[in-house]
Design an enzyme around this catalytic site. Structure first.
Site, short mmCIF file in Angstrom:
data_model
loop_
_atom_site.label_atom_id
_atom_site.label_comp_id
_atom_site.label_asym_id
_atom_site.label_seq_id
_atom_site.Cartn_x
_atom_site.Cartn_y
_atom_site.Cartn_z
N GLY A 50 -17.92 -20.67 5.48
CA GLY A 50 -17.25 -20.22 6.70
C GLY A 50 -17.81 -18.88 7.19
O GLY A 50 -18.00 -17.96 6.40
N ASN A 73 -8.41 -20.54 -5.37
CA ASN A 73 -9.37 -19.50 -4.98
C ASN A 73 -8.78 -18.64 -3.88
O ASN A 73 -7.98 -19.09 -3.07
CB ASN A 73 -10.71 -20.13 -4.54
CG ASN A 73 -10.78 -20.39 -3.05
OD1 ASN A 73 -11.09 -19.48 -2.26
ND2 ASN A 73 -10.48 -21.62 -2.65
N ILE A 75 -11.19 -16.38 -2.18
CA ILE A 75 -12.47 -15.73 -1.89
C ILE A 75 -12.30 -14.81 -0.67
O ILE A 75 -12.88 -13.73 -0.61
CB ILE A 75 -13.57 -16.78 -1.59
CG1 ILE A 75 -13.72 -17.77 -2.77
CG2 ILE A 75 -14.90 -16.10 -1.28
CD1 ILE A 75 -14.19 -17.19 -4.06
N ASN A 103 -19.30 -23.81 9.79
CA ASN A 103 -17.85 -23.63 9.74
C ASN A 103 -17.52 -22.24 10.26
O ASN A 103 -18.09 -21.26 9.80
CB ASN A 103 -17.41 -23.81 8.27
CG ASN A 103 -15.93 -23.64 8.04
OD1 ASN A 103 -15.41 -22.53 8.07
ND2 ASN A 103 -15.24 -24.74 7.79
N CYS A 134 -6.62 -19.98 9.26
CA CYS A 134 -6.81 -18.53 9.25
C CYS A 134 -5.61 -17.86 9.88
O CYS A 134 -5.00 -18.42 10.79
CB CYS A 134 -8.06 -18.14 10.06
SG CYS A 134 -9.53 -18.97 9.49
N GLY A 247 -10.63 -33.41 -0.21
CA GLY A 247 -9.56 -32.95 -1.09
C GLY A 247 -9.56 -33.70 -2.41
O GLY A 247 -9.08 -34.82 -2.49
C1 LIG Z 1 -14.43 -21.51 -3.52
C2 LIG Z 1 -13.99 -22.18 -2.26
C3 LIG Z 1 -14.34 -21.63 -1.02
C4 LIG Z 1 -13.94 -22.25 0.17
N1 LIG Z 1 -14.31 -21.72 1.38
C5 LIG Z 1 -13.98 -22.34 2.54
C6 LIG Z 1 -14.44 -21.84 3.80
O1 LIG Z 1 -15.16 -20.84 3.87
N2 LIG Z 1 -14.05 -22.50 4.94
C7 LIG Z 1 -13.27 -23.66 4.88
O2 LIG Z 1 -12.95 -24.23 5.93
N3 LIG Z 1 -12.87 -24.17 3.70
C8 LIG Z 1 -13.21 -23.54 2.54
N4 LIG Z 1 -12.81 -24.07 1.33
C9 LIG Z 1 -12.03 -25.33 1.30
C10 LIG Z 1 -12.92 -26.53 1.01
O3 LIG Z 1 -13.93 -26.68 2.00
C11 LIG Z 1 -12.09 -27.83 0.91
O4 LIG Z 1 -11.42 -28.05 2.12
C12 LIG Z 1 -11.05 -27.78 -0.22
O5 LIG Z 1 -11.58 -27.09 -1.35
C13 LIG Z 1 -10.60 -29.17 -0.67
O6 LIG Z 1 -11.67 -29.95 -1.13
P1 LIG Z 1 -12.07 -30.10 -2.70
O7 LIG Z 1 -10.81 -30.46 -3.43
O8 LIG Z 1 -13.13 -31.15 -2.74
O9 LIG Z 1 -12.60 -28.76 -3.13
C14 LIG Z 1 -13.18 -23.45 0.12
C15 LIG Z 1 -12.84 -24.01 -1.12
C16 LIG Z 1 -13.23 -23.39 -2.30
C17 LIG Z 1 -12.85 -24.02 -3.61
#
Ligand SMILES: Cc1cc2nc3c(=O)[nH]c(=O)nc-3n(C[C@H](O)[C@H](O)[C@H](O)COP(=O)(O)O)c2cc1C
Length: 307
Positions: A50, A73, A75, A103, A134, A247
């Site tokens: 992002g 997380n 971050i 993103n 956000c 997810g």
């Molecule tokens: C370490 C980390 C950083 C992420 N950073 C962003 C981000 O910058 N922008 C965003 O839209 N989603 C971000 N996400 C969310 C993921 O893109 C995703 O929607 C979410 O983790 C669910 O998918 P997953 O279970 O496969 O991880 C982040 C997720 C994690 C774990």
């Protein structure tokens, strides 16, 4: 066998993916890192970390903790800022075969407008994904995506600023995800992706303090898969634009479940932090599933479990 999917059928530019497997934002960096652990070019699309207007260092540590079957997380959108992205990353992406989706994240409507305008027509960028999980600082700090109206306002602002295909990434932290999806579709989204992380928290019982530096964070990984699946199913039944499922996907059968729930493509995040080769294993697994069953076109599976 045809694995290709069109994610922006209503947009003049379109967003055609060779296959439905894509990275989830924030879990695969910018893809330009030295010694990248897998062949990005085999993916359907690459979604980068992002991006905000200004570079950000992110939240205070600790920012990542493991949970049962997932992770939390906080971050805090650590990133290099949009200008550095255009200058340093887009010139690398332009040489890629795989489409790159940027993103974007902001805390005011104006920030989204400026980001979309700055990224419009930058060679090497095929689409934008608008992160509406956000805090809306102009309206008390609740996430833009919690309610339909602010979500639609952000979408319309980005829509006006760029002709790039727009994917709006929905938050599960709302009581009415289908209502939000319908609102962003009406405001000009070409597709929706869901879900972002679920708000979560954990406590260190010896220190009597929250484990994450910023107290709460986002839950991801297999723990959230059933929640995400139900939301994808609900949204796919509500909107007439493509839905991208995300997810807790860790293997091909998880991905196929999302596709059968109505997703035209899938994003994989946490699984690639555990196993960097996960995305390509998932792509291979989808192909194997289809060839074993004589399925010629992935479109036969999209929404197959809907009624
Ligand atoms: C370490 C980390 C950083 C992420 N950073 C962003 C981000 O910058 N922008 C965003 O839209 N989603 C971000 N996400 C969310 C993921 O893109 C995703 O929607 C979410 O983790 C669910 O998918 P997953 O279970 O496969 O991880 C982040 C997720 C994690 C774990």
């Amino acid at each position: 066998m045809n694995l290709s999917v069109q994610l922006a059928p209503k947009n003049k530019r379109g967003l055609l993916l060779a296959n439905p497997v894509m990275t989830a934002s924030g879990t695969c960096g910018y893809g330009t890192e030295e010694g990248y652990p897998f062949d990005i070019q085999r993916l359907g699309a690459f979604i980068c970390k992002g991006i905000t207007l200004k570079a950000r260092n992110g939240n205070i540590q600790p920012r990542i903790i493991e949970t049962a079957d997932g992770m939390l997380n906080s971050i805090g959108l650590q990133n290099i800022g949009v200008d550095a992205l255009v200058k340093e990353k887009a010139p690398v992406w332009v040489k890629w075969r795989v489409p790159v989706i940027v993103n974007i994240a902001g805390t005011t409507v104006d920030e989204y407008t400026t980001l979309a305008a700055k990224l419009d027509d930058v060679a090497g960028i095929s689409a934008l994904e608008v992160n509406i999980s956000c805090p809306n600082v102009e309206a008390g700090g609740a996430e833009f995506g919690v309610r339909a109206e602010p979500a639609a306002i952000v979408t319309a602002a980005a829509r006006k600023a760029t002709s790039l295909p727009l994917i709006v990434k929905l938050t599960p932290n709302t009581g009415d995800i289908a209502g939000v999806a319908l609102a962003v579709a009406a405001a000009g989204a070409d597709a929706v992706s869901l879900i972002n992380t679920l708000k979560g928290m954990a406590i260190d019982i010896d220190k009597r303090k929250p484990l994450l530096g910023s107290v709460t964070g986002g839950l991801s990984g297999p723990a959230i898969k059933p929640v995400a699946m139900a939301m994808v199913y609900e949204v796919a039944n509500a909107v007439d634009i493509p839905v991208i499922g995300c997810g807790g996907i860790i293997n091909a059968s998880d991905a196929i479940e999302f596709i059968m729930a109505g997703a035209s493509a899938v994003q994989i995040g946490t699984a690639s932090l555990v196993s960097p080769g996960a995305l390509l294993d998932i792509l291979d697994g989808i192909e194997q599933f289809m060839s074993e069953r004589g399925i010629e076109d992935i479109k036969e599976l999209i929404g197959a479990a809907r009624h």
